[in-house]
Design a protein around this motif. Structure first.
Motif, PDB file in Angstrom:
ATOM      1  N   ARG A  71      36.527  21.679 -20.056  1.00  0.00           N
ATOM      2  CA  ARG A  71      35.171  21.843 -19.515  1.00  0.00           C
ATOM      3  C   ARG A  71      34.152  21.969 -20.644  1.00  0.00           C
ATOM      4  NH1 ARG A  71      34.495  24.535 -13.744  1.00  0.00           N
ATOM      5  NH2 ARG A  71      36.329  23.679 -12.715  1.00  0.00           N
ATOM      6  N   ARG A  72      34.539  22.642 -21.715  1.00  0.00           N
ATOM      7  CA  ARG A  72      33.614  22.772 -22.846  1.00  0.00           C
ATOM      8  C   ARG A  72      33.439  21.430 -23.547  1.00  0.00           C
ATOM      9  NH1 ARG A  72      30.723  25.989 -25.770  1.00  0.00           N
ATOM     10  NH2 ARG A  72      30.590  25.761 -28.036  1.00  0.00           N
ATOM     11  N   MET A  73      34.520  20.621 -23.586  1.00  0.00           N
ATOM     12  CA  MET A  73      34.398  19.294 -24.200  1.00  0.00           C
ATOM     13  C   MET A  73      33.339  18.458 -23.499  1.00  0.00           C
ATOM     14  SD  MET A  73      38.255  18.055 -25.104  1.00  0.00           S
ATOM     15  CE  MET A  73      39.325  18.975 -26.217  1.00  0.00           C
ATOM     16  N   TRP A  74      33.337  18.490 -22.167  1.00  0.00           N
ATOM     17  CA  TRP A  74      32.338  17.703 -21.424  1.00  0.00           C
ATOM     18  C   TRP A  74      30.933  18.222 -21.703  1.00  0.00           C
ATOM     19  CZ3 TRP A  74      33.697  13.200 -19.959  1.00  0.00           C
ATOM     20  CH2 TRP A  74      35.010  12.946 -19.535  1.00  0.00           C
ATOM     21  N   TRP A  75      30.787  19.528 -21.807  1.00  0.00           N
ATOM     22  CA  TRP A  75      29.485  20.101 -22.130  1.00  0.00           C
ATOM     23  C   TRP A  75      29.053  19.677 -23.530  1.00  0.00           C
ATOM     24  CZ3 TRP A  75      27.740  23.435 -25.939  1.00  0.00           C
ATOM     25  CH2 TRP A  75      26.447  23.949 -25.756  1.00  0.00           C
ATOM     26  N   MET A  76      29.981  19.738 -24.494  1.00  0.00           N
ATOM     27  CA  MET A  76      29.681  19.338 -25.871  1.00  0.00           C
ATOM     28  C   MET A  76      29.308  17.855 -25.935  1.00  0.00           C
ATOM     29  SD  MET A  76      32.700  21.371 -27.936  1.00  0.00           S
ATOM     30  CE  MET A  76      32.245  20.686 -29.540  1.00  0.00           C
ATOM     31  N   LEU A  77      29.942  17.038 -25.099  1.00  0.00           N
ATOM     32  CA  LEU A  77      29.629  15.618 -25.078  1.00  0.00           C
ATOM     33  C   LEU A  77      28.192  15.397 -24.613  1.00  0.00           C
ATOM     34  CD1 LEU A  77      30.859  12.780 -25.508  1.00  0.00           C
ATOM     35  CD2 LEU A  77      31.457  12.778 -23.093  1.00  0.00           C
ATOM     36  N   GLY A  78      27.801  16.099 -23.563  1.00  0.00           N
ATOM     37  CA  GLY A  78      26.432  15.978 -23.076  1.00  0.00           C
ATOM     38  C   GLY A  78      25.405  16.453 -24.079  1.00  0.00           C
ATOM     39  N   GLN A  79      25.805  17.438 -24.900  1.00  0.00           N
ATOM     40  CA  GLN A  79      24.887  17.984 -25.899  1.00  0.00           C
ATOM     41  C   GLN A  79      24.879  17.181 -27.192  1.00  0.00           C
ATOM     42  OE1 GLN A  79      22.844  20.775 -25.274  1.00  0.00           O
ATOM     43  NE2 GLN A  79      23.590  20.272 -23.228  1.00  0.00           N
ATOM     44  N   GLY A  80      25.866  16.284 -27.347  1.00  0.00           N
ATOM     45  CA  GLY A  80      25.948  15.505 -28.582  1.00  0.00           C
ATOM     46  C   GLY A  80      26.720  16.180 -29.690  1.00  0.00           C
ATOM     47  N   ASP A  81      27.351  17.341 -29.415  1.00  0.00           N
ATOM     48  CA  ASP A  81      28.169  18.008 -30.433  1.00  0.00           C
ATOM     49  C   ASP A  81      29.431  17.202 -30.731  1.00  0.00           C
ATOM     50  OD1 ASP A  81      26.366  20.110 -30.558  1.00  0.00           O
ATOM     51  OD2 ASP A  81      27.352  21.185 -28.933  1.00  0.00           O
ATOM     52  N   ILE A  82      29.947  16.507 -29.732  1.00  0.00           N
ATOM     53  CA  ILE A  82      30.902  15.430 -29.928  1.00  0.00           C
ATOM     54  C   ILE A  82      30.252  14.193 -29.302  1.00  0.00           C
ATOM     55  CG2 ILE A  82      32.973  16.879 -29.950  1.00  0.00           C
ATOM     56  CD1 ILE A  82      33.434  16.144 -27.032  1.00  0.00           C
ATOM     57  N   ASN A  83      30.741  13.008 -29.621  1.00  0.00           N
ATOM     58  CA  ASN A  83      30.079  11.846 -29.019  1.00  0.00           C
ATOM     59  C   ASN A  83      31.019  10.879 -28.316  1.00  0.00           C
ATOM     60  OD1 ASN A  83      31.170  10.407 -31.207  1.00  0.00           O
ATOM     61  ND2 ASN A  83      29.236  10.415 -32.343  1.00  0.00           N
ATOM     62  N   LEU A  84      32.323  11.202 -28.265  1.00  0.00           N
ATOM     63  CA  LEU A  84      33.255  10.399 -27.465  1.00  0.00           C
ATOM     64  C   LEU A  84      34.376  11.288 -26.962  1.00  0.00           C
ATOM     65  CD1 LEU A  84      34.479   6.812 -27.941  1.00  0.00           C
ATOM     66  CD2 LEU A  84      36.191   8.589 -27.573  1.00  0.00           C
ATOM     67  N   PHE A  85      34.716  11.097 -25.688  1.00  0.00           N
ATOM     68  CA  PHE A  85      35.808  11.830 -25.041  1.00  0.00           C
ATOM     69  C   PHE A  85      36.364  10.918 -23.974  1.00  0.00           C
ATOM     70  CE2 PHE A  85      36.972  15.654 -22.180  1.00  0.00           C
ATOM     71  CZ  PHE A  85      38.204  15.805 -22.804  1.00  0.00           C
ATOM     72  N   TYR A  86      37.613  11.109 -23.603  1.00  0.00           N
ATOM     73  CA  TYR A  86      38.180  10.315 -22.518  1.00  0.00           C
ATOM     74  C   TYR A  86      38.575  11.239 -21.376  1.00  0.00           C
ATOM     75  CZ  TYR A  86      42.968  11.843 -23.500  1.00  0.00           C
ATOM     76  OH  TYR A  86      44.094  12.596 -23.654  1.00  0.00           O
ATOM     77  N   GLY A  87      38.483  10.719 -20.166  1.00  0.00           N
ATOM     78  CA  GLY A  87      38.859  11.512 -19.000  1.00  0.00           C
ATOM     79  C   GLY A  87      38.916  10.625 -17.782  1.00  0.00           C
ATOM     80  N   MET A  88      39.304  11.222 -16.658  1.00  0.00           N
ATOM     81  CA  MET A  88      39.410  10.474 -15.417  1.00  0.00           C
ATOM     82  C   MET A  88      38.039   9.952 -14.999  1.00  0.00           C
ATOM     83  SD  MET A  88      42.563  10.280 -14.196  1.00  0.00           S
ATOM     84  CE  MET A  88      42.507  10.176 -12.409  1.00  0.00           C
ATOM     85  N   GLN A  89      37.995   8.687 -14.619  1.00  0.00           N
ATOM     86  CA  GLN A  89      36.761   8.117 -14.093  1.00  0.00           C
ATOM     87  C   GLN A  89      36.386   8.798 -12.779  1.00  0.00           C
ATOM     88  OE1 GLN A  89      38.141   4.046 -13.787  1.00  0.00           O
ATOM     89  NE2 GLN A  89      36.807   3.400 -15.447  1.00  0.00           N
ATOM     90  N   SER A  90      35.093   8.962 -12.560  1.00  0.00           N
ATOM     91  CA  SER A  90      34.614   9.482 -11.276  1.00  0.00           C
ATOM     92  C   SER A  90      33.154   9.074 -11.112  1.00  0.00           C
ATOM     93  CB  SER A  90      34.736  11.007 -11.210  1.00  0.00           C
ATOM     94  OG  SER A  90      33.819  11.625 -12.094  1.00  0.00           O
ATOM     95  N   TYR A 212      47.167   5.563  -5.899  1.00  0.00           N
ATOM     96  CA  TYR A 212      45.763   5.497  -5.525  1.00  0.00           C
ATOM     97  C   TYR A 212      44.977   4.908  -6.697  1.00  0.00           C
ATOM     98  CZ  TYR A 212      46.065  10.176  -7.712  1.00  0.00           C
ATOM     99  OH  TYR A 212      46.343  11.243  -8.535  1.00  0.00           O
ATOM    100  N   ARG A 213      43.759   4.518  -6.405  1.00  0.00           N
ATOM    101  CA  ARG A 213      42.921   3.868  -7.402  1.00  0.00           C
ATOM    102  C   ARG A 213      42.304   4.918  -8.320  1.00  0.00           C
ATOM    103  NH1 ARG A 213      39.910   1.250  -4.080  1.00  0.00           N
ATOM    104  NH2 ARG A 213      38.012   2.476  -4.284  1.00  0.00           N
ATOM    105  N   ALA A 214      42.756   4.912  -9.586  1.00  0.00           N
ATOM    106  CA  ALA A 214      42.254   5.887 -10.552  1.00  0.00           C
ATOM    107  C   ALA A 214      42.594   5.419 -11.952  1.00  0.00           C
ATOM    108  CB  ALA A 214      42.877   7.267 -10.302  1.00  0.00           C
ATOM    109  N   ASP A 215      41.803   5.845 -12.897  1.00  0.00           N
ATOM    110  CA  ASP A 215      42.117   5.565 -14.295  1.00  0.00           C
ATOM    111  C   ASP A 215      41.266   6.438 -15.201  1.00  0.00           C
ATOM    112  OD1 ASP A 215      43.286   4.371 -16.563  1.00  0.00           O
ATOM    113  OD2 ASP A 215      43.379   2.447 -15.528  1.00  0.00           O
ATOM    114  N   PHE A 216      41.666   6.436 -16.474  1.00  0.00           N
ATOM    115  CA  PHE A 216      40.885   7.084 -17.508  1.00  0.00           C
ATOM    116  C   PHE A 216      39.827   6.120 -18.042  1.00  0.00           C
ATOM    117  CE2 PHE A 216      44.805   9.674 -18.071  1.00  0.00           C
ATOM    118  CZ  PHE A 216      44.234  10.928 -17.940  1.00  0.00           C
ATOM    119  N   ALA A 217      38.768   6.679 -18.601  1.00  0.00           N
ATOM    120  CA  ALA A 217      37.735   5.889 -19.285  1.00  0.00           C
ATOM    121  C   ALA A 217      37.219   6.700 -20.466  1.00  0.00           C
ATOM    122  CB  ALA A 217      36.582   5.561 -18.331  1.00  0.00           C
TER     123      ALA A 217
END
Length: 274
Positions: A71-90, A212-217
């Motif tokens: 959860r912190r990784m996604w927050w850091m991505l939005g803030q630009g503290d990191i700039n690439l992450f992978y996770g389930m598409q939604s 089911y239809r799912a993947d990482f991005a």
């Protein structure tokens, strides 16, 4: 003669200047700060990223940021503290203004093929399942992380589920205990055997394959949104050349064969958009 030599030298110099002035400028490297976990789960995704960029001769520098809660990784991505992450598409992630989705299904749909980690004592109950309704009637409860997109499919199918808010690693012991309101873990075919090796208190259910239809991005920070077409082009080239298929086979092929997917009963879970 001397005049002729001077003219030839002048022509050669002019040609060199012309070639120099029309040569392609140096390609700026992608400067990436990438969130990963150190248990090896990110290895395929990082290798796919790096090998795809090499394929199109795109320079890059990568700094890895390790073992931060998801959860912190996604927050850091939005803030630009990191700039690439992978996770389930939604749809939620794709529509989030703080995230820039890279349009490519990173496992070719394999993460949407799910095998179950179960207690050995429950194997007879799963062996009797012939349909999604049968699975529902067992009243056995699937375990997921809090907020995972998979939960929507289980809810849409009326299947009981439990969402685990604490550190994900504790849920395996909860399933094994048999008294913690969670009975099985639906895990992707690219991850289930690795997890079973680490958690011998559980076993891989041999009968069912839920699909089911799912993947990482990959997702980018808005600060590097201009990287998206470059990474998409690299991943597309990896598909066209067979690089992606080869990396998937090298990373997961042996385990996928061991799961004997062609002998399993396939249960299709419709996505809410189906």
């Amino acid at each position: 003669m001397i005049f002729k030599l001077r003219m030839m030298c002048l022509f050669a110099c002019t040609l060199c200047i012309s070639v120099s002035s029309t040569s392609a400028p140096a390609v700026a490297p992608l400067e990436l700060r990438v969130a990963v976990v150190s248990d090896g789960r990110a290895d395929y995704f990082i290798r796919l990223l790096e090998e795809s960029l090499k394929l199109i001769h795109q320079p890059y520098h990568i700094e890895y940021v390790k073992d931060i809660p998801a959860r912190r990784m996604w927050w850091m991505l939005g803030q630009g503290d990191i700039n690439l992450f992978y996770g389930m598409q939604s749809k939620e992630k794709d529509n989030d203004k703080q995230l820039v989705p890279v349009r490519n299904a990173l496992t070719n749909g394999l993460i949407g093929q799910r095998v179950l980690l179960i207690r050995r004592a429950d194997a007879p109950a799963f062996a009797q399942v012939k349909s999604v309704d049968d699975l529902k009637r067992t009243r056995l409860i699937a375990g997921f992380g809090a907020g995972w997109g998979d939960t929507k499919l289980w809810k849409a199918s009326g299947l009981p589920l439990y969402e685990h808010a604490a550190p994900w690693s504790t849920i395996y012991a909860m399933v094994a205990a048999g008294n913690r309101h969670v009975d099985y873990l639906p895990r992707g075919v690219i991850e289930v055997l690795d997890e079973a090796r680490v958690h011998p208190e559980l076993t891989v259910e041999p009968h069912l394959l839920l699909e089911y239809r799912a993947d990482f991005a990959f997702y980018l920070s808005p600060s590097v949104a201009h990287y998206r077409p470059i990474i998409e082009r690299a991943l597309k080239e990896a598909e066209a050349t067979g690089l992606k298929a080869r990396l998937i086979d090298e990373a997961f092929g042996t385990d996928i064969k061991a799961l004997t997917l062609d002998r399993r009963l396939r249960l299709r879970l419709p996505t809410p958009a189906d």
